[in-house]
Design an enzyme around this catalytic site. Structure first.
Site, PDB file in Angstrom:
ATOM      1  N   ALA A  29      -1.734  12.910 -43.151  1.00 32.44           N
ATOM      2  CA  ALA A  29      -1.131  14.076 -41.377  1.00 32.44           C
ATOM      3  C   ALA A  29      -2.581  13.288 -40.635  1.00 32.44           C
ATOM      4  O   ALA A  29      -2.112  13.069 -39.102  1.00 32.44           O
ATOM      5  CB  ALA A  29      -0.650  15.162 -41.921  1.00 32.44           C
ATOM      6  N   PHE A  40      -0.636  19.191 -40.645  1.00 32.83           N
ATOM      7  CA  PHE A  40      -0.235  20.824 -41.111  1.00 32.83           C
ATOM      8  C   PHE A  40      -0.863  21.798 -40.669  1.00 32.83           C
ATOM      9  O   PHE A  40      -0.914  22.694 -40.422  1.00 32.83           O
ATOM     10  CB  PHE A  40      -0.344  21.106 -42.783  1.00 32.83           C
ATOM     11  N   ARG A  41      -2.690  21.583 -40.900  1.00 32.75           N
ATOM     12  CA  ARG A  41      -3.700  22.468 -41.295  1.00 32.75           C
ATOM     13  C   ARG A  41      -4.292  22.556 -40.061  1.00 32.75           C
ATOM     14  O   ARG A  41      -5.632  23.005 -39.837  1.00 32.75           O
ATOM     15  CB  ARG A  41      -4.132  22.408 -42.684  1.00 32.75           C
ATOM     16  N   GLN A 106       0.410  10.386 -48.562  1.00 31.36           N
ATOM     17  CA  GLN A 106       1.235  11.308 -48.194  1.00 31.36           C
ATOM     18  C   GLN A 106       2.192  12.242 -47.329  1.00 31.36           C
ATOM     19  O   GLN A 106       2.567  13.282 -47.290  1.00 31.36           O
ATOM     20  CB  GLN A 106       0.450  12.482 -48.070  1.00 31.36           C
ATOM     21  N   HIS A 126       5.275  11.355 -50.595  1.00 29.85           N
ATOM     22  CA  HIS A 126       6.305  13.044 -50.209  1.00 29.85           C
ATOM     23  C   HIS A 126       7.451  11.930 -49.633  1.00 29.85           C
ATOM     24  O   HIS A 126       7.713  13.014 -48.573  1.00 29.85           O
ATOM     25  CB  HIS A 126       5.786  13.651 -49.172  1.00 29.85           C
ATOM     26  N   CYS A 134      20.860  12.767 -50.297  1.00 27.98           N
ATOM     27  CA  CYS A 134      21.656  14.162 -50.953  1.00 27.98           C
ATOM     28  C   CYS A 134      21.052  14.777 -52.182  1.00 27.98           C
ATOM     29  O   CYS A 134      20.498  13.616 -52.868  1.00 27.98           O
ATOM     30  CB  CYS A 134      23.077  13.455 -51.482  1.00 27.98           C
ATOM     31  N   CYS A 137      23.999  13.156 -55.940  1.00 28.10           N
ATOM     32  CA  CYS A 137      23.814  11.735 -56.305  1.00 28.10           C
ATOM     33  C   CYS A 137      22.193  11.171 -55.492  1.00 28.10           C
ATOM     34  O   CYS A 137      22.685   9.817 -56.066  1.00 28.10           O
ATOM     35  CB  CYS A 137      24.735  12.171 -56.227  1.00 28.10           C
ATOM     36  N   SER A 200      -6.980  13.731 -44.436  1.00 28.31           N
ATOM     37  CA  SER A 200      -6.356  15.123 -45.635  1.00 28.31           C
ATOM     38  C   SER A 200      -7.063  15.713 -45.123  1.00 28.31           C
ATOM     39  O   SER A 200      -8.756  15.497 -46.099  1.00 28.31           O
ATOM     40  CB  SER A 200      -5.581  13.604 -46.653  1.00 28.31           C
ATOM     41  N   ASP A 242     -13.674  11.300 -35.367  1.00 31.12           N
ATOM     42  CA  ASP A 242     -11.667  10.825 -35.153  1.00 31.12           C
ATOM     43  C   ASP A 242     -11.380   9.731 -35.627  1.00 31.12           C
ATOM     44  O   ASP A 242     -12.649   8.825 -35.625  1.00 31.12           O
ATOM     45  CB  ASP A 242     -11.731  11.009 -33.195  1.00 31.12           C
TER      46      ASP A 242
END
Ligand code: NAD
Length: 253
Positions: A29, A40-41, A106, A126, A134, A137, A200, A242
């Site tokens: 991310a 996320f973190r 990811q 991911h 769906c 199916c 990551s 960075d």
């Protein structure tokens, strides 16, 4: 070895890229934060605001599905506006130069594809949040279709073919990993001479196993992340700066 400053890190990385025949980037991310998509973190990341909804809960509860889709629609402007950043563009340049056969990611934001890497060469561990599927199916749906149904019925829709729930085409906690992507990521990790983990935290498994798999198969390992990771001690080069600043110099034509 941890690069003492950004300049020496970029120089050393440049030497390693020049010496390598086959480079496999592995992204998280952090490569997309400069594109406006929160990770996320990091402080302020998605987890500090919303607990993830595990797959089991999504399947079991209409309320969880409604909440998952509400969150996804709330992010739509952010995802739709995001353009590839310097990190994505640098990797696309190395791909065009024939040094990078494919990118393992990811991420679910489609930005590697948007940077010019062929979709078949973006190995999504991911999944992808820019369309839906769906869970029964596997038939795919556009997000617009889901949104129209959601707005009309006030609830997350089910598949028109088999009546199972429709979910973003992502892999949630508790959901099986995609076999094809895992297989290809394994082969890439085992057959490269330079593996670069970018943005990551390396805490989500089994994805986080690929850097050490590459290292154990003889590749040199570089980790670019502004925060330390548990695998830094195993890396040949760690650049704690960075990503845009670090990879910007590798953006070519
Ligand atoms: P993570 O949030 O766990 O870690 C991101 C890491 O990137 C952090 O350690 C952070 O310090 C670092 N970072 C952030 N911006 C940076 C920058 N500009 N320069 C250098 N470092 C920077 O993310 P993860 O390891 O990818 O694992 C989390 C899961 O989150 C993945 O499975 C992914 O599917 C999902 N996710 C994806 C996106 C996306 O597609 N853009 C966004 C959020 C979460």
């Amino acid at each position: 070895m941890i690069a003492s400053d950004l300049r020496s890190g970029v120089e050393r990385l440049g030497d390693m890229i020049a010496a390598a025949k086959t480079i496999v980037p592995f992204t998280g991310a952090g490569i997309s934060t400069e594109c406006g998509i929160p990770d996320f973190r990091s402080p302020g990341g998605v987890w500090t605001r919303n607990r993830p909804i595990p797959f089991e809960e999504f399947v079991a509860s209409q309320g969880a599905r409604d909440e998952a889709w509400r969150r996804r629609f709330a992010m739509e402007d952010t995802f739709a506006a995001a353009k590839p950043g310097r990190g994505h563009r640098a990797l696309a340049s190395l791909y065009r130069a024939g040094k990078v056969p494919a990118v393992i990611t990811q991420n679910i934001d489609n930005l590697h594809q948007n940077s010019g890497i062929a979709p078949d060469d973006v190995i999504e561990l991911h999944g992808n949040t820019t369309y839906a599927r769906c869970i029964g199916c596997g038939v795919t749906y556009q997000l617009d279709w889901v949104k129209q149904r959601f707005d009309a019925d006030g609830a997350a829709p089910d598949c028109t073919v088999c009546a199972e729930p429709v979910k973003t085409a992502t892999v949630s906690f508790g959901q099986a990993m995609p076999e094809d992507a895992m297989q290809r990521a394994t082969e890439l990790s085992q057959h490269c001479d330079l593996f670069i983990a970018i943005g990551s935290s390396l805490v989500v498994w089994p994805a986080a196993g690929f850097p050490m798999m590459a290292k154990n198969c003889g590749a040199r390992l570089v980790i670019i992340n502004r925060e330390p990771t548990d695998q830094d001690d195993s890396a040949d080069l760690v650049i704690r700066h960075d990503i845009g600043e670090t990879l910007g110099p590798f953006v070519g034509n």
